[in-house]
Design a protein around this motif. Structure first.
Motif: not given
Length: 204
Positions: A38, A40, A123-125, A131, A139-140, A142, A147
């Protein structure tokens, strides 16, 4: 308004708003283990603004001044020339790829690290600080054309730092990232196949 519509609007605002990114992200901290999935990563800057192009030499290098051996292969990232060099463990293969590099010295980290994880279709957060500044951002994101990490990513032992692809080819050869090293998607796919978990990495 449906949740799906809201997400699409948020994604649109996120892509349009990346040029307005302000402030400096927290500097990455070194870690010795595999990062939490998770974790980032800061998004790269929009390059619609005027940026200085690569004026440094783009030339082949020998690995010996930089590494004591080629165990598990070696990657050298030259920030000034905006180039990534790769040598295979047996010394038979040498590759030279143009890259994007961090936007400023404050965002630039130099030193030795290694590849600790390989992800196809990353994936990217957004980070918590991103934020907080931009609550409308998703928030996300894919895998796919939106991306920021492109098609492949090599995760380094420095938290938040990656060598990854980009769908925005204008970034390559420029100072355009918030810390990561970017390659054309076809180049990161090639490097992804060659590099191993444990490949040594040096940024100079």
């Amino acid at each position: 308004m449906s949740q799906d519509t809201t997400f699409k609007l948020n994604r649109r605002r996120f892509l349009a708003g990346s040029a307005a990114l302000i402030g400096t992200p927290a500097l990455a901290q070194e870690t010795t283990g595999i990062p939490d999935p998770t974790n980032t990563v800061e998004i790269e800057k929009d390059v619609s603004q005027t940026v200085r192009r690569n004026i440094s030499s783009f030339r082949s290098l020998d690995w010996r001044p930089y590494f004591s051996s080629l165990r598990k292969g070696a990657i050298l990232v030259d920030i000034d020339s905006r180039a990534l060099h790769y040598w295979s463990e047996d010394g038979e293969t040498y590759k030279l790829y143009p890259s994007s590099v961090p936007l400023t010295e404050d965002l630039t980290r130099r030193g030795r690290t290694s590849v600790i994880r390989k992800v196809e279709g990353p994936s990217w957060r957004p980070t918590p600080s991103m934020k907080k500044r931009n609550p409308e951002w998703p928030d996300y994101i894919g895998p796919g054309p939106d991306n920021p990490l492109g098609t492949h990513a090599l995760y380094l032992s420095w938290t938040y730092y990656r060598i990854h692809g980009t769908h925005d080819t204008r970034k390559i050869g420029r100072r355009s990232s918030n810390g990561c090293i970017g390659l054309f998607n076809e180049h990161i796919a090639d490097l992804f196949e060659r590099a191993k978990v444990g490949t040594q990495v040096l940024l100079i």
